[in-house]
Design a protein around this motif. Structure first.
Motif, PDB file in Angstrom:
ATOM      1  N   HIS A 161       8.295 -22.817 -47.116  1.00 28.96           N
ATOM      2  CA  HIS A 161       8.118 -22.605 -45.681  1.00 28.96           C
ATOM      3  C   HIS A 161       8.490 -23.841 -44.861  1.00 28.96           C
ATOM      4  CE1 HIS A 161       4.374 -24.654 -46.691  1.00 28.96           C
ATOM      5  NE2 HIS A 161       4.232 -24.926 -45.418  1.00 28.96           N
ATOM      6  N   LYS A 218      11.313 -25.580 -40.872  1.00 30.34           N
ATOM      7  CA  LYS A 218      10.676 -26.202 -39.708  1.00 30.34           C
ATOM      8  C   LYS A 218      11.648 -26.482 -38.562  1.00 30.34           C
ATOM      9  CE  LYS A 218      10.968 -30.880 -41.669  1.00 30.34           C
ATOM     10  NZ  LYS A 218      10.176 -32.076 -42.083  1.00 30.34           N
ATOM     11  N   ASP A 234       4.225 -18.929 -44.842  1.00 28.12           N
ATOM     12  CA  ASP A 234       3.929 -19.139 -43.427  1.00 28.12           C
ATOM     13  C   ASP A 234       5.236 -19.253 -42.662  1.00 28.12           C
ATOM     14  OD1 ASP A 234       2.373 -19.509 -41.205  1.00 28.12           O
ATOM     15  OD2 ASP A 234       2.162 -21.670 -41.466  1.00 28.12           O
ATOM     16  N   PRO A 258       6.894 -20.967 -39.074  1.00 26.94           N
ATOM     17  CA  PRO A 258       6.572 -21.965 -38.047  1.00 26.94           C
ATOM     18  C   PRO A 258       6.398 -21.311 -36.683  1.00 26.94           C
ATOM     19  CG  PRO A 258       8.910 -22.055 -38.602  1.00 26.94           C
ATOM     20  CD  PRO A 258       8.274 -21.112 -39.580  1.00 26.94           C
ATOM     21  N   ASP A 259       5.515 -21.888 -35.868  1.00 27.58           N
ATOM     22  CA  ASP A 259       5.291 -21.343 -34.535  1.00 27.58           C
ATOM     23  C   ASP A 259       6.531 -21.493 -33.662  1.00 27.58           C
ATOM     24  OD1 ASP A 259       3.151 -20.076 -32.991  1.00 27.58           O
ATOM     25  OD2 ASP A 259       3.410 -21.766 -31.619  1.00 27.58           O
ATOM     26  N   LYS A 311       0.207 -13.313 -42.171  1.00 32.24           N
ATOM     27  CA  LYS A 311      -0.079 -13.399 -40.742  1.00 32.24           C
ATOM     28  C   LYS A 311       1.132 -13.954 -40.019  1.00 32.24           C
ATOM     29  CE  LYS A 311      -3.498 -15.302 -37.487  1.00 32.24           C
ATOM     30  NZ  LYS A 311      -4.707 -16.149 -37.363  1.00 32.24           N
ATOM     31  N   PRO A 349       3.031 -15.668 -36.676  1.00 30.54           N
ATOM     32  CA  PRO A 349       2.615 -16.626 -35.639  1.00 30.54           C
ATOM     33  C   PRO A 349       2.497 -15.962 -34.269  1.00 30.54           C
ATOM     34  CG  PRO A 349       4.925 -16.934 -36.208  1.00 30.54           C
ATOM     35  CD  PRO A 349       4.374 -15.955 -37.201  1.00 30.54           C
ATOM     36  N   LYS A 350       1.695 -16.559 -33.402  1.00 28.69           N
ATOM     37  CA  LYS A 350       1.491 -16.012 -32.058  1.00 28.69           C
ATOM     38  C   LYS A 350       2.787 -15.964 -31.263  1.00 28.69           C
ATOM     39  CE  LYS A 350      -3.345 -17.435 -31.683  1.00 28.69           C
ATOM     40  NZ  LYS A 350      -4.329 -18.255 -30.904  1.00 28.69           N
ATOM     41  N   SER A 351       3.689 -16.882 -31.578  1.00 28.17           N
ATOM     42  CA  SER A 351       4.932 -16.975 -30.806  1.00 28.17           C
ATOM     43  C   SER A 351       5.858 -15.788 -31.036  1.00 28.17           C
ATOM     44  CB  SER A 351       5.660 -18.275 -31.167  1.00 28.17           C
ATOM     45  OG  SER A 351       6.009 -18.286 -32.546  1.00 28.17           O
ATOM     46  N   CYS A 409      -2.889 -19.907 -47.001  1.00 25.96           N
ATOM     47  CA  CYS A 409      -2.239 -18.831 -46.246  1.00 25.96           C
ATOM     48  C   CYS A 409      -2.189 -17.506 -46.987  1.00 25.96           C
ATOM     49  CB  CYS A 409      -0.814 -19.231 -45.857  1.00 25.96           C
ATOM     50  SG  CYS A 409      -0.721 -20.692 -44.817  1.00 25.96           S
TER      51      CYS A 409
END
Length: 634
Positions: A276, A280, A301, A303-304, A324, A326-328, A403
């Motif tokens: 992951h 980045k 994961d 990255p946001d 999960k 990311p919120k972005s 995660c």
């Protein structure tokens, strides 16, 4: 009729019959292969594989070989240098001339799509959806008169198929479209490679390649056998011009660079050792439209900074360790295809309820699991990296525990889907969404309700508390064509669909995984349903359910998997006039008897089933199935 469980000989009858087409042309007579020329059999098979049933190629190459020494070395040279022979040898020129006419006859938009195929290795099976969405991301198709760009690209796929420029590699029983993947005829692929080289389109970085004018290509494919380093990579590849990057095999950290400013497609499906943290800097690829990390299990994961990829249309993270998003993700308002969770081919994995039956009781206690998992994570973080295996670092191990492993064990999070942030309703362009875990709140269901353009939806974590809200959300999705719903354990899906008044009328594919007890009444209203799949449904009224399913007018694929029916041994009878369009029937409940009455399932081609014990009364009415081609008995 074929029985798949019967082993075949080492050299198949089909292979022998193909060789018998070639050898009389070469030797002028029929010969005994094993006695006279055993060393030529392997090379003959390779030659015929390249011909792939093309009569012109078989006749021309057979005539050419008739004048060559009958030794394996000479035939192997032809196999290894077929492209050069087609270009330089006048005796084989006829093949290239005819194949070139096929290419020249393509309209411009199909030529672009065809010249994209050399990206994929020889004999590689390319998924239909993968190819179509890559074409769309490259700008090869545009929305026309209400048809989406993806639908237009899919029509290009079928047009190339009808012209035999690409060939179906597998007629999958799991697809409502029938053809899930394709390959390119070996000789036609040589034409594609030749034309692609002329136009500086595709360059394959592989063992033995050298830097030349192809370095300014638009599409770069990296083969797993390339062992070069960063300096060699940068000396060969002009990264500023790249539009797509596809990696086959081993990942290296320098494959992605911020110099790839014009990259539209980043396809890392099945790439090994991708982590992951290698992603980045992905936010710098601002023109990226297609991103696939499918089947990269060491990705836990995202990255946001993913939210900076505002042009992204396709995100595929199936088969990763991501639980999960990311919120972005809600910033990606051009996203129309979002896939996560288990890869469909592996969705038969055991449930949590089945898995916990095989682990110690202490592990079923959530606080104990959390404590033990934390201890293991700490131990791994202090262990020498040489003990971690698979090139993993301490950072990778920590990400895996935090995660993926701990959320699954400590909270019994369903690994078949992912948690998504609130605000998904902003992604108005979404056509495909799944698999989403809705078991952690009802906000996501309100978001799904607002995604009115959805055509394909997959959810997991369904229960009585959110079942009615799910029904309310689904009813409003008038364009929905494919729906997958999963619930683990008890009570499962029982009672969840009581509030479903009118299901989406265009629904073509329906998958229900979980305890139903009885078949939902609204299923009989699905007049356009082509595919139905049930698992762990434990339906008690077998005959009534089969009657309802059998009256669906367009049902073509029916998969009744493990525990679809309640009871150890089940008797099923298909009545006259039912299953009028059924072509594939898969039955995994342990059957006691299966009866086809005259006039039932008259178009059935493939039958897969499982019996507890075979006798004369187990399978009745098989002779009445005039279209049956294959029977698979488990």
């Amino acid at each position: 009729m074929e029985h798949r469980d019967c082993p075949g000989p080492s050299t198949s009858t089909h292979s022998r019959s193909r060789i018998n087409l070639l050898f009389p042309l070469v030797f002028g007579r029929t010969i005994n292969l094993d006695e006279q020329y055993p060393t030529l059999i392997e090379q003959a098979n390779l030659i015929l594989k390249k011909c792939n049933g093309l009569p012109l190629a078989i006749v021309t190459i057979g005539g050419f070989l008739a004048n060559q020494p009958k030794i394996a070395f000479q035939w192997r040279k032809l196999n290894e240098h077929i492209s050069a022979e087609l270009a330089m040898n006048p005796e084989l020129g006829t093949i290239k001339t005819v194949l070139m006419r096929s290419y020249d006859g393509l309209p411009y938009h199909l030529k672009s799509c065809f010249l994209y195929m050399p990206i994929f290795p020889e004999d590689y099976r390319v998924g239909r959806g993968r190819l179509v969405r890559r074409w769309t991301a490259e700008g090869y198709s545009r929305e026309v008169r209400g048809k989406s760009a993806v639908q237009i690209a899919d029509s290009y796929f079928m047009e190339l198929m009808s012209r035999s420029m690409i060939l179906p590699s597998e007629k999958s029983i799991h697809s409502t479209k029938g053809i899930d993947s394709c390959q390119v005829h070996d000789l036609i692929r040589e034409i594609g490679i030749s034309k692609s080289m002329e136009e500086n389109l595709v360059f394959t970085l592989e063992e033995g390649c050298i830097s030349n004018s192809q370095a300014t290509v638009r599409h770069l494919a990296i083969n797993g056998n390339w062992k070069g380093d960063k300096s060699e990579f940068e000396s060969i590849v002009d990264m500023l011009r790249l539009r797509s990057l596809t990696v086959f095999g081993q990942w290296k950290s320098f494959f992605i660079s911020d110099k790839m400013s014009m990259l539209r497609v980043l396809d890392l499906e099945d790439t090994k050792d991708l982590r992951h943290h290698h992603l980045k800097h992905i936010w710098k690829l601002l023109h990226l439209r297609y991103l696939s990390l499918r089947a990269c299990p060491t990705i836990f994961d995202l990255p946001d900074s993913l939210g900076n990829l505002r042009q992204l249309e396709t995100l595929d993270v199936r088969g990763t360790g991501i639980l999960k998003l990311p919120k972005s993700i809600i910033k990606l308002q051009k996203l129309n295809h979002l896939r996560a969770g288990i890869i469909p081919a592996y969705e038969d994995f055991v449930s949590w309820e089945q898995a916990v039956g095989h682990i110690p009781k202490v592990m079923k206690c959530r606080p104990c699991t959390l404590l033990l998992g934390t201890m293991l994570c700490c131990l791994a973080c202090f262990a020498p990296e040489s003990f971690l295996g698979d090139g993993m670092s301490h950072r990778d191990v920590c990400a895996m525990f935090c995660c993926c492993i701990l959320p699954i064990l400590a909270t019994r999070l369903d690994a078949h889907g992912v948690l998504v942030p609130s605000g998904m309703t902003k992604l108005k362009a979404l056509h495909t969404l799944g698999v989403v875990n809705i078991g952690r709140g009802k906000v996501i269901l309100q978001d799904i309700k607002g995604l009115t353009r959805l055509r394909k939806l997959g959810v997991t974590g369904v229960n009585k508390e959110n079942g009615q809200e799910l029904c309310s959300a689904i009813v409003g999705l008038r364009h929905l064509e494919s729906l997958s719903i999963r619930s683990e354990g008890e009570p499962g899906l029982s009672g969840c669909f009581d509030g479903m008044s009118s299901p989406p009328e265009n629904l073509q594919s329906l998958k229900l995984y979980g305890n139903l007890v009885k078949l939902p009444e609204w299923i009989q209203e699905l007049k356009h349903l082509v595919k139905l799949k049930l698992r762990n449904s434990t339906i008690s009224e077998h005959d009534a359910a089969i009657q309802v399913i059998g009256n669906l007018p367009n049902l073509t694929f029916l998969h009744l998997l493990e525990k679809s029916f309640k009871g150890e041994e089940v008797c099923l009878s298909l009545l006259p006039g039912t299953f009028v369009r059924l072509m594939v029937l898969e039955l995994r409940p342990t059957l006691k008897c299966l009866k086809f009455e005259q006039g039932a399932a008259c178009k059935l081609e493939l039958l897969k089933f499982r019996f507890a014990d075979i006798n004369n009364e187990s399978l009745l009415g098989l002779p009445s199935l005039a279209s049956l081609k294959e029977v698979v008995l488990q």
